[in-house]
Write a protein that holds these residues in place. Structure first.
Motif, PDB file in Angstrom:
ATOM      1  N   MET A   1       5.230  -5.251  -7.827  1.00 19.51           N
ATOM      2  CA  MET A   1       4.305  -6.041  -7.011  1.00 19.51           C
ATOM      3  C   MET A   1       4.437  -7.539  -7.305  1.00 19.51           C
ATOM      4  SD  MET A   1       2.521  -4.136  -4.912  1.00 19.51           S
ATOM      5  CE  MET A   1       1.074  -5.099  -4.575  1.00 19.51           C
ATOM      6  N   GLY A   2       4.954  -7.908  -8.464  1.00 22.05           N
ATOM      7  CA  GLY A   2       5.047  -9.310  -8.849  1.00 22.05           C
ATOM      8  C   GLY A   2       3.931  -9.700  -9.790  1.00 22.05           C
ATOM      9  N   GLY A   3       4.170 -10.720 -10.603  1.00 23.69           N
ATOM     10  CA  GLY A   3       3.151 -11.179 -11.539  1.00 23.69           C
ATOM     11  C   GLY A   3       2.856 -10.187 -12.638  1.00 23.69           C
ATOM     12  N   GLY A   4       3.791  -9.277 -12.923  1.00 23.59           N
ATOM     13  CA  GLY A   4       3.565  -8.295 -13.966  1.00 23.59           C
ATOM     14  C   GLY A   4       2.632  -7.171 -13.587  1.00 23.59           C
ATOM     15  N   ARG A   5       2.295  -7.061 -12.288  1.00 26.38           N
ATOM     16  CA  ARG A   5       1.357  -6.019 -11.854  1.00 26.38           C
ATOM     17  C   ARG A   5       2.110  -4.763 -11.441  1.00 26.38           C
ATOM     18  NH1 ARG A   5      -1.585  -8.731  -7.065  1.00 26.38           N
ATOM     19  NH2 ARG A   5       0.576  -9.433  -6.755  1.00 26.38           N
ATOM     20  N   ASP A   6       1.503  -3.623 -11.754  1.00 29.54           N
ATOM     21  CA  ASP A   6       2.080  -2.346 -11.375  1.00 29.54           C
ATOM     22  C   ASP A   6       1.645  -2.010  -9.945  1.00 29.54           C
ATOM     23  OD1 ASP A   6       3.483  -0.059 -11.478  1.00 29.54           O
ATOM     24  OD2 ASP A   6       2.237   0.944 -13.006  1.00 29.54           O
ATOM     25  N   TYR A   7       2.220  -0.968  -9.375  1.00 24.55           N
ATOM     26  CA  TYR A   7       1.797  -0.539  -8.042  1.00 24.55           C
ATOM     27  C   TYR A   7       0.344  -0.079  -8.086  1.00 24.55           C
ATOM     28  CZ  TYR A   7       6.648  -0.652  -6.504  1.00 24.55           C
ATOM     29  OH  TYR A   7       7.908  -1.055  -6.178  1.00 24.55           O
ATOM     30  N   PRO A   8      -0.474  -0.413  -7.046  1.00 19.60           N
ATOM     31  CA  PRO A   8      -1.874   0.025  -7.037  1.00 19.60           C
ATOM     32  C   PRO A   8      -1.993   1.516  -6.759  1.00 19.60           C
ATOM     33  CG  PRO A   8      -1.342  -1.092  -4.987  1.00 19.60           C
ATOM     34  CD  PRO A   8      -0.142  -1.252  -5.874  1.00 19.60           C
ATOM     35  N   ALA A   9      -3.185   2.025  -6.998  1.00 17.45           N
ATOM     36  CA  ALA A   9      -3.451   3.443  -6.727  1.00 17.45           C
ATOM     37  C   ALA A   9      -3.378   3.704  -5.225  1.00 17.45           C
ATOM     38  CB  ALA A   9      -4.829   3.822  -7.266  1.00 17.45           C
ATOM     39  N   PRO A  10      -3.035   4.920  -4.803  1.00 20.33           N
ATOM     40  CA  PRO A  10      -2.972   5.248  -3.367  1.00 20.33           C
ATOM     41  C   PRO A  10      -4.320   4.982  -2.692  1.00 20.33           C
ATOM     42  CG  PRO A  10      -1.952   6.977  -4.670  1.00 20.33           C
ATOM     43  CD  PRO A  10      -2.628   6.066  -5.644  1.00 20.33           C
ATOM     44  N   LEU A  11      -4.261   4.430  -1.494  1.00 17.51           N
ATOM     45  CA  LEU A  11      -5.468   4.129  -0.734  1.00 17.51           C
ATOM     46  C   LEU A  11      -6.010   5.387  -0.075  1.00 17.51           C
ATOM     47  CD1 LEU A  11      -4.345   0.793   0.962  1.00 17.51           C
ATOM     48  CD2 LEU A  11      -5.884   1.066  -0.980  1.00 17.51           C
ATOM     49  N   PRO A  12      -7.307   5.412   0.234  1.00 15.96           N
ATOM     50  CA  PRO A  12      -7.890   6.577   0.924  1.00 15.96           C
ATOM     51  C   PRO A  12      -7.412   6.655   2.366  1.00 15.96           C
ATOM     52  CG  PRO A  12      -9.518   4.821   0.670  1.00 15.96           C
ATOM     53  CD  PRO A  12      -8.319   4.399  -0.125  1.00 15.96           C
ATOM     54  N   ASP A  13      -7.847   7.688   3.036  1.00 13.19           N
ATOM     55  CA  ASP A  13      -7.447   7.908   4.422  1.00 13.19           C
ATOM     56  C   ASP A  13      -7.867   6.719   5.276  1.00 13.19           C
ATOM     57  OD1 ASP A  13      -6.693   8.867   6.841  1.00 13.19           O
ATOM     58  OD2 ASP A  13      -8.094  10.554   6.893  1.00 13.19           O
ATOM     59  N   VAL A  14      -6.926   6.180   6.056  1.00 14.39           N
ATOM     60  CA  VAL A  14      -7.209   4.992   6.861  1.00 14.39           C
ATOM     61  C   VAL A  14      -8.261   5.277   7.932  1.00 14.39           C
ATOM     62  CG1 VAL A  14      -5.385   5.460   8.540  1.00 14.39           C
ATOM     63  CG2 VAL A  14      -6.112   3.111   8.130  1.00 14.39           C
ATOM     64  N   ALA A  15      -8.372   6.535   8.379  1.00 10.83           N
ATOM     65  CA  ALA A  15      -9.347   6.866   9.421  1.00 10.83           C
ATOM     66  C   ALA A  15     -10.779   6.630   8.957  1.00 10.83           C
ATOM     67  CB  ALA A  15      -9.170   8.315   9.865  1.00 10.83           C
ATOM     68  N   ASP A  16     -11.025   6.747   7.653  1.00 10.38           N
ATOM     69  CA  ASP A  16     -12.372   6.535   7.138  1.00 10.38           C
ATOM     70  C   ASP A  16     -12.790   5.067   7.214  1.00 10.38           C
ATOM     71  OD1 ASP A  16     -12.516   9.212   6.565  1.00 10.38           O
ATOM     72  OD2 ASP A  16     -11.818   8.970   4.495  1.00 10.38           O
ATOM     73  N   TYR A  17     -11.849   4.162   7.371  1.00 11.09           N
ATOM     74  CA  TYR A  17     -12.145   2.733   7.399  1.00 11.09           C
ATOM     75  C   TYR A  17     -11.900   2.116   8.779  1.00 11.09           C
ATOM     76  CZ  TYR A  17     -12.369   2.920   2.316  1.00 11.09           C
ATOM     77  OH  TYR A  17     -12.726   3.213   1.020  1.00 11.09           O
ATOM     78  N   THR A  18     -11.662   2.966   9.764  1.00  9.77           N
ATOM     79  CA  THR A  18     -11.409   2.491  11.120  1.00  9.77           C
ATOM     80  C   THR A  18     -12.700   2.512  11.928  1.00  9.77           C
ATOM     81  OG1 THR A  18      -9.143   3.341  11.032  1.00  9.77           O
ATOM     82  CG2 THR A  18     -10.040   2.824  13.201  1.00  9.77           C
ATOM     83  N   VAL A  19     -13.051   1.383  12.518  1.00 12.11           N
ATOM     84  CA  VAL A  19     -14.297   1.241  13.277  1.00 12.11           C
ATOM     85  C   VAL A  19     -14.101   1.769  14.696  1.00 12.11           C
ATOM     86  CG1 VAL A  19     -15.934  -0.421  14.230  1.00 12.11           C
ATOM     87  CG2 VAL A  19     -15.066  -0.725  11.917  1.00 12.11           C
ATOM     88  N   THR A  20     -15.079   2.536  15.175  1.00  8.44           N
ATOM     89  CA  THR A  20     -15.071   3.042  16.547  1.00  8.44           C
ATOM     90  C   THR A  20     -16.473   2.863  17.136  1.00  8.44           C
ATOM     91  OG1 THR A  20     -15.626   5.287  15.845  1.00  8.44           O
ATOM     92  CG2 THR A  20     -13.276   4.732  16.043  1.00  8.44           C
ATOM     93  N   PHE A  21     -16.588   3.169  18.419  1.00 16.62           N
ATOM     94  CA  PHE A  21     -17.902   3.155  19.052  1.00 16.62           C
ATOM     95  C   PHE A  21     -18.718   4.348  18.559  1.00 16.62           C
ATOM     96  CE2 PHE A  21     -15.620   0.621  22.313  1.00 16.62           C
ATOM     97  CZ  PHE A  21     -16.453  -0.495  22.300  1.00 16.62           C
TER      98      PHE A  21
END
Length: 314
Positions: A1-21
């Motif tokens: 990732m740069g700056g001595g940082r490791d890869y972050p943890a896997p993100l949750p399901d994108v559908a849970d953060y998607t806004v709908t009507f």
């Protein structure tokens, strides 16, 4: 990732953060807006379309005066009318995809502002070349309502009521060019006003739109969800909240393919589309041909006053 940082943890399901009507009865959805709000917005949008259509034919009565003032042939002066209509054919190619990317209101405001500016530029021009160029850009840059207003009506109304509302758009498109000639003739004939006041008048009646359109609600559904996601993100601080439209983008290649090559391909490969387009082109061409033919027939042939021949057309 740069700056001595490791890869972050896997993100949750994108559908849970998607806004709908929030269901079909969500008050944010334009179909569920109060009727008074819809009527007000439709009135403003129809008036914006009327201004653009009205401006297309406003110089029809000034053609003989421009020919005399600028010492050019009558045919050259009619380019002020023809180039404006040519702008109608080129402007929507850009305005339509922009309205899908950034929403209806920003595009309508930008188009109305440029339309007003170039109409004042026509009125202040001292050369026929300047008049013709500014008329083209007034039609090209001001043509957004021709494609964005019907889309806004479709955003606010469902299939059952949309046809009734689009009638007002059709009236604005047809009434504007037929109402302008007799007003144009009287203005150009008036010695205290002259042909320049025709463009001044179009610019003046367009100015109120610049103070109304920015405060109207956005009707494009994806942009509404973008604004909703932005508000939720601001309140919660959760940066992953987003709308589906945030992932949507158009490249120059896609704009050219979707708005230039694909329509031409459909035009020449779909018989029904070709026939309807040919019919509409003929009717629209005849409408503007009459604008220049009426002065020749009634003013030169029947010796009628310049102002009254407009009433014959109306």
């Amino acid at each position: 990732m740069g700056g001595g940082r490791d890869y972050p943890a896997p993100l949750p399901d994108v559908a849970d953060y998607t806004v709908t009507f929030d269901g079909p009865d969500d008050p944010l959805h334009p179909h569920n807006w109060p009727l008074k709000k819809k009527v007000w917005m439709c009135t403003v949008l129809a008036f914006d379309t009327l201004c653009i259509a009205f401006g297309s034919a406003i110089v029809s009565g000034a053609v003989p005066y421009m020919s005399a003032i600028f010492h050019v042939h009558y045919v050259v002066s009619t380019l002020a009318l023809s180039l404006y209509i040519f702008g109608f054919a080129t402007g929507p190619v850009v305005w339509a995809p922009l309205s899908e990317l950034y929403g209806r209101i920003p595009v309508l405001f930008a188009s109305s502002f440029l339309f007003t500016v170039f109409n004042f530029a026509v009125a202040c021009s001292d050369r026929i070349e300047s008049v013709l160029i500014c008329r083209f850009f007034a039609g090209c840059l001001g043509a957004a309502p021709m494609v964005v207003v019907p889309a806004s009506f479709a955003d606010m109304f469902g299939n059952k009521t949309r046809g009734t509302v689009v009638v007002f758009f059709a009236l604005a498109v047809s009434v504007g060019p037929t109402m302008a000639p007799f007003l144009s003739a009287f203005i150009a004939k008036n010695s205290s006003m002259g042909w320049r006041w025709e463009s001044f008048m179009v610019g003046i009646i367009s100015v109120p739109q610049l103070f109304v359109i920015p405060f109207m609600n956005e009707t494009h559904h994806p942009i509404i969800l973008v604004n909703k996601a932005r508000e939720i993100k601001r309140r919660t601080g959760i940066w992953g909240i987003h709308a589906p439209h945030d992932e949507f983008s158009l490249t120059i290649k896609e704009i050219v393919e979707n708005n230039l090559t694909r329509p031409l391909h459909m035009l020449f490969t779909e018989p029904i589309l070709f026939t309807v387009s040919l019919y509409n082109a003929f009717i629209y061409g005849m409408l503007y041909l009459f604008l220049t033919a009426y002065p020749i027939v009634f003013q030169l042939g029947y010796k009628m006053a310049p102002g009254t021949i407009g009433f014959e057309q109306w």
